[in-house]
Structure formats: structure tokens, C-alpha cells
Design a protein around this motif. Structure first.
Motif, PDB file in Angstrom:
ATOM      1  N   VAL A   1     -17.779 -16.896   2.658  1.00  0.00           N
ATOM      2  CA  VAL A   1     -18.035 -15.844   3.659  1.00  0.00           C
ATOM      3  C   VAL A   1     -18.359 -16.459   5.020  1.00  0.00           C
ATOM      4  O   VAL A   1     -17.872 -15.996   6.059  1.00  0.00           O
ATOM      5  N   SER A   2     -19.161 -17.543   5.025  1.00  0.00           N
ATOM      6  CA  SER A   2     -19.550 -18.117   6.326  1.00  0.00           C
ATOM      7  C   SER A   2     -18.315 -18.650   7.058  1.00  0.00           C
ATOM      8  O   SER A   2     -18.209 -18.553   8.273  1.00  0.00           O
TER       9      SER A   2
ATOM     10  N   ASP B   1     -11.342  -8.690  10.923  1.00  0.00           N
ATOM     11  CA  ASP B   1     -12.446  -8.362  10.017  1.00  0.00           C
ATOM     12  C   ASP B   1     -12.507  -9.466   8.956  1.00  0.00           C
ATOM     13  O   ASP B   1     -11.535  -9.666   8.229  1.00  0.00           O
ATOM     14  N   PRO B   2     -13.662 -10.160   8.866  1.00  0.00           N
ATOM     15  CA  PRO B   2     -13.714 -11.288   7.918  1.00  0.00           C
ATOM     16  C   PRO B   2     -13.543 -10.852   6.464  1.00  0.00           C
ATOM     17  O   PRO B   2     -13.183 -11.669   5.607  1.00  0.00           O
ATOM     18  N   ASP B   3     -13.765  -9.569   6.161  1.00  0.00           N
ATOM     19  CA  ASP B   3     -13.639  -9.114   4.770  1.00  0.00           C
ATOM     20  C   ASP B   3     -12.212  -8.772   4.387  1.00  0.00           C
ATOM     21  O   ASP B   3     -11.854  -8.819   3.216  1.00  0.00           O
TER      22      ASP B   3
ATOM     23  N   ARG C   1     -15.182 -17.470   6.668  1.00  0.00           N
ATOM     24  CA  ARG C   1     -14.384 -16.322   7.146  1.00  0.00           C
ATOM     25  C   ARG C   1     -14.997 -15.727   8.404  1.00  0.00           C
ATOM     26  O   ARG C   1     -14.292 -15.345   9.337  1.00  0.00           O
ATOM     27  N   GLU C   2     -16.334 -15.698   8.442  1.00  0.00           N
ATOM     28  CA  GLU C   2     -16.987 -15.179   9.654  1.00  0.00           C
ATOM     29  C   GLU C   2     -16.758 -16.124  10.835  1.00  0.00           C
ATOM     30  O   GLU C   2     -16.514 -15.681  11.961  1.00  0.00           O
TER      31      GLU C   2
ATOM     32  N   ARG D   1     -17.722 -23.546  14.965  1.00  0.00           N
ATOM     33  CA  ARG D   1     -18.810 -23.039  15.824  1.00  0.00           C
ATOM     34  C   ARG D   1     -19.290 -24.089  16.832  1.00  0.00           C
ATOM     35  O   ARG D   1     -20.249 -23.836  17.572  1.00  0.00           O
TER      36      ARG D   1
ATOM     37  N   THR E   1     -13.294 -15.578  12.189  1.00  0.00           N
ATOM     38  CA  THR E   1     -13.293 -14.345  12.986  1.00  0.00           C
ATOM     39  C   THR E   1     -13.903 -14.592  14.370  1.00  0.00           C
ATOM     40  O   THR E   1     -13.329 -14.204  15.399  1.00  0.00           O
ATOM     41  N   GLU E   2     -15.059 -15.278  14.381  1.00  0.00           N
ATOM     42  CA  GLU E   2     -15.714 -15.575  15.673  1.00  0.00           C
ATOM     43  C   GLU E   2     -14.811 -16.453  16.550  1.00  0.00           C
ATOM     44  O   GLU E   2     -14.692 -16.241  17.750  1.00  0.00           O
TER      45      GLU E   2
END
Ligand code: PLP
Length: 413
Positions: A93-94, A112-114, A96-97, A306, A100-101
Motif C-alpha cells: 500500500v505504501s 487512485d492507489p486502490d 501504491r500511495e 518520495r 500516486t503521489e
């Protein structure tokens, strides 16, 4: 003596009798010989030659230094803290987020990361899953820009689709837009775009990108982009994903990976982003290829994505210096050289130093001057494109002192 596994090459004769889809892959990549045997890729051959001769390997495009310490440390930390089992099929999940960022921060893209993001085993698996998942059979055509990265034609062949090509021509390697308009028809299922481009280092013009979107709309085709060199644009400008063009996002799957950006080509963490229904179709195949992989490398890749802007701009600056030093060496030898707008690939014309065949030139180069390079003919259909017959690709992704030494050796050609 312990038993030794026999080398692949010694089994080639027996391979002739083995039926299966490997033949399609090998033939697609131009590696099926007339006698029915498969041959290793030119990259394997040239890397072996580099090892044998001790030559500087500017053939296969992998860096000789490690990526950012924060990213390496994040992987170590993940292993130490037990991130060692299957990650979710769609990806951590981290990560995928973070993808997205990243898509929003650099390009203003909303995902949408989901639902719109899928983590894969490198861009290579993403490409394979996209082609296997979205092509139905020979009635579907896939348009490639030639020369192309070698896995494309192999995967198109595995998918059973029909291959159409559009030439990129020396020295600027921009798509021939008339040929593009001819190649894209109602039979086109996918236009596969590698921008920035391997092996030429070209960045597609705004006109070419717009034409790709226009034709895809006109003929209701999908666009698949391979953007693994997105952070290696060398003129200080920002990469422009095709998905950001008007009306493109709804029919575009964008593929990338962290190998080139974070000097971690061996980690094989990639991703595909796009409309949820298309991503689901890709997931439906990907889950039976690897299901998932690289658990501790996924949060590490998230840390990389990031990192501050200075990391990304610094990387491009370093690559620009390497490009310029290598280009100077090749020019000093008397070769005409492309000035790549992106990537770490430089193309030079060995015809200027008397070569008539880039393959022969590259096979002799390690002995002559101690440098390994790849003939452009490895990136086109066998026997096609006489116009690339003397062109050679050099990968300048090594440390600067190594590039300088390679440039000095080449200048003596
Ligand atoms: C254009 C292109 N796409 C994909 C890849 C492979 O990416 P990955 O290592 O993430 O599978 C490469 C590697 O050289 C490449 O040049």
C-alpha cells in the motif's frame, strides 16, 4: 569436482526439438536461427565479451554504482523488520500511495492507489502482462516504434498479436508521422510508446505525442507507454507523460519502474497506472505470472519516489555530464554522434570510421580499444532497416571516471 550445470549454449542443438511458445518469443525477438535453435541475446554475448577481455562495458544498460543511501537503507530496514512474505497482489500500500503521489507531484496526474495502480516485477512484467492481458489474437495489431527495446517484439509474439512498426530514423529518431498514420488502423489494439526512448535517447516531440493520441482516438486503440527513463531527461525540462494530454488518460496505461531512477536495476520493482478497468485486466494476468514479489524492495521504492526534487535533478545532471564526455570521445574518433535528449544512450555512426556492419564492429571493439557497445541492428527486425546497419549504441551509465576512460579509448579509434 562438483557437478557443473551445462551452459545454455551447449544445449542449443537439443532445443531444436523442443516444441512450445518459446519459439514465438525467440522468433519475435529475432533470436530463432534458421536451423530452429534459439540464440542468446546480443546483450549476453557482449557482456560475456566484456568479462573475457576486461573491456569497459557500455553495452548493457546497468549502473556500476549504488542508488541513494536512504533507499538502500529502507530495504535493509524492511528485511530486518520482517517484510519478507508475499506483499498484496496489487502491491504494497505504501508503494501504491507513493506512486500516486509521484504521478501527481511530477505530472499533475490523478490516480487512485486502490484501483488505478498495480505494482509489477519491473517494467518488463508490466509490459508482458499488458500485452498478454489486452490482446486477443492475430486480428489485434500492436504498433511499435522501431528500433525498440527487445522485450517488446518477444511479448507481442507471445501474445499472438500482429506486429506493425513505425520507423525512427537517424539522426533525430523522431517518428515518421506519415508511417504512423498508415500503421494505425481499426485493427490496432495497442500503440506502444517508449518515451524517453531506448535505444536512441530520443524524446518524442509534442507533435508526435499529439498525433499518437489523435490516431488512438480515431481508431479506438489503447496507448501503452514505457516511461522507465522518465527522470533522465537531460535538457533540464520535465518529462511529459502521454497520459497528461487531453483525452488521453482514459485510454492510456503508463508503465515505469525504479531500476533506472534509483540505480537498482536488480530489484525489479515496476508499476502500471491507468483506468481501473484496464489495470484490473492487467492484474488478471499478472497474478498468474508472479502474483507478487520483492516485498522489502517495495517500501524502499516508496522511499525513493518520495525523495526531494534535488535527487532527481542531480541524477539527470550527472547523466548529462556522462553523455557529453562520451560524445566528445566518439566525436574525437571521427564519428557522427546523436546528442540524446534523454536516457543514458548515445548512438554513433561507425560508418564514419570505416565500419560497414555494426555487429562486426562491436564484436571487434573490445580487442581494438577495450570498450563494449551494442549494434543498433539488435533493436530492429532481423534483416530490416538497412539504414541502421552501421549505428552503434553506447550506454553511459557508469561512474564518470569510467566514462572518461572509455571516451579516451574510443577517441583513439
Ligand atoms: C525501455 C525499457 N523498458 C523496460 C526496461 C526494463 O525495466 P525493468 O528492469 O524495470 O523491468 C528497460 C531496461 O533496460 C528498458 O530500457
Amino acid at each position: 569436482m562438483p557437478p557443473v550445470r551445462r551452459a545454455y549454449a551447449t544445449n542449443l542443438g537439443r532445443m531444436r526439438t523442443i516444441p512450445g511458445a518459446w519459439r514465438r518469443a525467440a522468433a519475435g525477438a529475432g533470436l530463432l536461427s534458421a536451423d530452429g535453435t534459439g540464440s542468446p541475446t546480443i546483450f549476453a554475448e557482449m557482456s560475456a565479451l566484456a568479462a573475457q577481455t576486461g573491456a569497459i562495458n557500455l553495452g548493457q544498460g546497468f549502473p556500476d554504482s549504488d542508488g541513494p543511501p536512504e533507499v538502500l537503507e529502507a530495504a535493509r530496514e524492511a528485511i530486518a523488520s520482517g517484510v519478507n512474505q508475499y506483499p498484496p497482489g496489487r502491491g504494497d500500500v505504501s508503494l501504491r500511495e507513493a506512486i500516486t503521489e509521484h504521478q501527481h507531484r511530477w505530472y499533475g496526474l490523478m490516480t487512485d492507489p486502490d484501483t488505478d495502480v498495480l505494482v509489477t516485477a519491473g517494467a518488463t512484467e508490466a509490459l508482458a502482462a499488458v500485452l498478454l492481458g489486452l490482446v486477443s489474437g492475430p486480428e489485434d495489431e500492436v504498433v511499435l516504434f522501431e528500433p525498440y527495446y527487445d522485450s517488446y517484439a518477444a511479448c507481442v509474439a507471445l501474445s499472438g498479436a500482429t506486429l506493425r512498426t513505425v520507423p525512427l530514423r537517424w539522426p533525430d529518431f523522431q517518428p515518421d508521422l506519415d508511417a504512423l498514420a498508415d500503421a494505425v488502423t481499426d485493427a490496432t489494439r495497442i500503440i506502444l510508446v517508449n518515451d524517453p526512448h531506448n535505444p536512441t535517447g530520443a524524446v518524442f516531440s509534442a507533435e508526435a505525442r499529439a498525433e499518437i493520441v489523435r490516431l488512438a482516438q480515431k481508431h479506438d486503440a489503447l496507448i501503452v507507454t514505457d516511461e522507465v527513463y522518465e527522470h533522465l531527461v537531460l535538457d533540464g525540462s520535465r518529462h511529459v507523460p502521454i497520459a497528461t494530454l487531453p483525452d488521453a488518460a482514459e485510454r492510456t496505461l503508463s508503465i515505469s519502474s525504479g531500476g533506472k531512477t534509483f540505480r537498482t536495476t536488480g530489484w525489479k520493482v515496476g508499476w502500471v497506472t491507468g483506468p481501473a478497468d484496464l489495470v484490473d485486466a492487467v492484474l488478471a494476468v499478472k497474478q498468474f505470472l508472479t502474483y507478487s514479489g520483492g516485498a522489502p524492495f517495495q517500501p524502499a521504492m516508496a522511499a525513493g519516489l518520495r525523495l526531494g526534487d534535488d535527487y532527481f535533478t542531480g541524477l539527470a545532471e550527472e547523466m548529462r555530464t556522462a553523455r557529453d564526455e562520451l560524445g566528445a570521445g566518439l566525436r574525437a574518433a571521427g564519428m557522427t554522434v546523436s546528442t540524446p535528449a534523454a536516457t543514458y544512450f548515445t548512438v554513433a555512426d561507425a560508418g564514419d570510421v570505416g565500419a560497414t556492419d555494426a555487429g562486426e564492429f562491436c564484436r571487434a571493439l573490445p580487442e581494438r580499444v577495450g570498450v563494449v557497445a551494442i549494434p543498433m541492428t539488435a533493436f530492429v527486425r532481423p534483416g530490416e532497416r538497412a539504414d541502421v546497419r552501421t549505428l552503434v549504441r553506447f550506454a553511459a551509465c557508469k561512474r564518470l571516471p569510467v566514462i572518461r576512460e572509455a571516451a579516451a579509448r574510443l577517441s583513439r579509434l
